[in-house]
Design a protein around this motif. Sequence first.
Motif, PDB file in Angstrom:
ATOM      1  N   UNK A   1     -22.234  -8.921  44.495  1.00 16.66           N
ATOM      2  CA  UNK A   1     -20.782  -8.746  44.532  1.00 16.66           C
ATOM      3  C   UNK A   1     -20.121  -9.993  45.111  1.00 16.66           C
ATOM      4  N   UNK A   2     -19.285 -10.632  44.335  1.00 16.74           N
ATOM      5  CA  UNK A   2     -18.576 -11.816  44.806  1.00 16.74           C
ATOM      6  C   UNK A   2     -19.487 -12.992  45.063  1.00 16.74           C
ATOM      7  N   UNK A   3     -20.666 -12.999  44.457  1.00 18.92           N
ATOM      8  CA  UNK A   3     -21.654 -14.047  44.717  1.00 18.92           C
ATOM      9  C   UNK A   3     -21.211 -15.391  44.178  1.00 18.92           C
ATOM     10  N   UNK A   4     -21.546 -16.454  44.917  1.00 18.51           N
ATOM     11  CA  UNK A   4     -21.395 -17.810  44.419  1.00 18.51           C
ATOM     12  C   UNK A   4     -22.646 -18.101  43.599  1.00 18.51           C
ATOM     13  N   UNK A   5     -22.452 -18.504  42.353  1.00 14.39           N
ATOM     14  CA  UNK A   5     -23.571 -18.754  41.447  1.00 14.39           C
ATOM     15  C   UNK A   5     -23.428 -20.167  40.893  1.00 14.39           C
ATOM     16  N   UNK A   6     -23.899 -21.139  41.658  1.00 16.27           N
ATOM     17  CA  UNK A   6     -23.743 -22.550  41.328  1.00 16.27           C
ATOM     18  C   UNK A   6     -24.904 -23.030  40.467  1.00 16.27           C
ATOM     19  N   UNK A   7     -24.597 -23.622  39.317  1.00 19.08           N
ATOM     20  CA  UNK A   7     -25.643 -24.141  38.446  1.00 19.08           C
ATOM     21  C   UNK A   7     -26.522 -25.128  39.193  1.00 19.08           C
ATOM     22  N   UNK A   8     -27.832 -25.006  39.031  1.00 19.36           N
ATOM     23  CA  UNK A   8     -28.790 -25.899  39.667  1.00 19.36           C
ATOM     24  C   UNK A   8     -29.129 -25.560  41.101  1.00 19.36           C
ATOM     25  N   UNK A   9     -28.418 -24.604  41.676  1.00 20.25           N
ATOM     26  CA  UNK A   9     -28.659 -24.236  43.077  1.00 20.25           C
ATOM     27  C   UNK A   9     -29.871 -23.327  43.204  1.00 20.25           C
ATOM     28  N   UNK A  10     -30.564 -23.417  44.347  1.00 23.89           N
ATOM     29  CA  UNK A  10     -31.612 -22.473  44.681  1.00 23.89           C
ATOM     30  C   UNK A  10     -30.985 -21.133  45.010  1.00 23.89           C
ATOM     31  N   UNK A  11     -31.756 -20.059  44.875  1.00 22.81           N
ATOM     32  CA  UNK A  11     -31.200 -18.728  45.100  1.00 22.81           C
ATOM     33  C   UNK A  11     -31.787 -18.048  46.330  1.00 22.81           C
ATOM     34  N   UNK A  12     -31.011 -17.109  46.860  1.00 24.38           N
ATOM     35  CA  UNK A  12     -31.444 -16.188  47.906  1.00 24.38           C
ATOM     36  C   UNK A  12     -30.941 -14.802  47.511  1.00 24.38           C
ATOM     37  N   UNK A  13     -31.405 -13.790  48.216  1.00 22.07           N
ATOM     38  CA  UNK A  13     -30.960 -12.432  47.948  1.00 22.07           C
ATOM     39  C   UNK A  13     -29.498 -12.239  48.291  1.00 22.07           C
ATOM     40  N   UNK A  14     -28.908 -11.226  47.691  1.00 21.43           N
ATOM     41  CA  UNK A  14     -27.518 -10.862  47.965  1.00 21.43           C
ATOM     42  C   UNK A  14     -27.389  -9.352  47.816  1.00 21.43           C
ATOM     43  N   UNK A  15     -26.248  -8.828  48.192  1.00 24.89           N
ATOM     44  CA  UNK A  15     -25.984  -7.402  48.064  1.00 24.89           C
ATOM     45  C   UNK A  15     -25.073  -7.152  46.877  1.00 24.89           C
ATOM     46  N   UNK A  16     -25.265  -6.025  46.221  1.00 24.20           N
ATOM     47  CA  UNK A  16     -24.457  -5.650  45.072  1.00 24.20           C
ATOM     48  C   UNK A  16     -23.530  -4.501  45.417  1.00 24.20           C
ATOM     49  N   UNK A  17     -23.190  -3.685  44.426  1.00 25.28           N
ATOM     50  CA  UNK A  17     -22.298  -2.540  44.657  1.00 25.28           C
ATOM     51  C   UNK A  17     -22.818  -1.631  45.770  1.00 25.28           C
ATOM     52  N   UNK A  18     -21.918  -1.165  46.609  1.00 25.76           N
ATOM     53  CA  UNK A  18     -22.253  -0.271  47.725  1.00 25.76           C
ATOM     54  C   UNK A  18     -23.330  -0.857  48.633  1.00 25.76           C
ATOM     55  N   UNK A  19     -23.324  -2.188  48.791  1.00 25.42           N
ATOM     56  CA  UNK A  19     -24.280  -2.909  49.650  1.00 25.42           C
ATOM     57  C   UNK A  19     -25.728  -2.724  49.214  1.00 25.42           C
ATOM     58  N   UNK A  20     -25.946  -2.495  47.927  1.00 28.45           N
ATOM     59  CA  UNK A  20     -27.296  -2.333  47.393  1.00 28.45           C
ATOM     60  C   UNK A  20     -28.042  -3.660  47.405  1.00 28.45           C
ATOM     61  N   UNK A  21     -29.329  -3.621  47.723  1.00 27.46           N
ATOM     62  CA  UNK A  21     -30.175  -4.812  47.724  1.00 27.46           C
ATOM     63  C   UNK A  21     -30.690  -5.097  46.310  1.00 27.46           C
ATOM     64  N   UNK A  22     -31.237  -6.332  46.123  1.00 32.47           N
ATOM     65  CA  UNK A  22     -31.857  -6.671  44.852  1.00 32.47           C
ATOM     66  C   UNK A  22     -31.034  -7.600  43.981  1.00 32.47           C
ATOM     67  N   UNK A  23     -29.994  -8.173  44.537  1.00 31.61           N
ATOM     68  CA  UNK A  23     -29.112  -9.072  43.796  1.00 31.61           C
ATOM     69  C   UNK A  23     -29.311 -10.500  44.312  1.00 31.61           C
ATOM     70  N   UNK A  24     -28.695 -11.481  43.624  1.00 35.43           N
ATOM     71  CA  UNK A  24     -28.871 -12.877  44.026  1.00 35.43           C
ATOM     72  C   UNK A  24     -27.540 -13.605  44.163  1.00 35.43           C
ATOM     73  N   UNK A  25     -27.615 -14.742  44.835  1.00 32.14           N
ATOM     74  CA  UNK A  25     -26.507 -15.690  44.922  1.00 32.14           C
ATOM     75  C   UNK A  25     -27.106 -17.057  45.213  1.00 32.14           C
ATOM     76  N   UNK A  26     -26.282 -18.087  45.108  1.00 29.93           N
ATOM     77  CA  UNK A  26     -26.732 -19.427  45.463  1.00 29.93           C
ATOM     78  C   UNK A  26     -26.887 -19.494  46.981  1.00 29.93           C
ATOM     79  N   UNK A  27     -27.901 -20.208  47.435  1.00 30.09           N
ATOM     80  CA  UNK A  27     -28.091 -20.399  48.877  1.00 30.09           C
ATOM     81  C   UNK A  27     -26.913 -21.203  49.423  1.00 30.09           C
ATOM     82  N   UNK A  28     -26.442 -20.846  50.599  1.00 28.91           N
ATOM     83  CA  UNK A  28     -25.334 -21.557  51.241  1.00 28.91           C
ATOM     84  C   UNK A  28     -25.827 -22.915  51.730  1.00 28.91           C
TER      85      UNK A  28
END
Length: 142
Positions: free
Chosen positions: A88-115
Amino acid sequence: MANPRDQVKFDGIGGEYATYEIDDSTITYSSSQTRGSAAVDKAVTLSGNATVALAGDGEDVIGKLIKVEADGKANVQVGGYMKLPGGDGATLTLGAGIVGDLGPSSAKGYIRAAASATAAELLVASGKIHDASDTTAVVVKF
């Protein structure tokens, strides 16, 4: 006959798979679910020795949950190109490495670009984002 170059596709290229135990908390077996679990197709992390759980916010991602069996074993794609859901609201930058993120209702198993300003996330970031045009199916290569 359609020209195979009409669409850009990465599906299955270089796929590598491994068998792990499930944590039986964030990932559970269900005979009524397609491929054995509602958690299938989500991002996973290591939660113990040879055991996977759904990836939480800022956690390392080792791959994608493919199937869960009744004996508590899971098939996980750990290499190659794969599609993972953006958080949810994840930053998804091309070429960036990924880490986990939360999705709807704070559900686990989603991704975003590492800060990039967070050393702990940069240390665990893996894979690279290759296509984020569909945030529900972000193309990542491990």
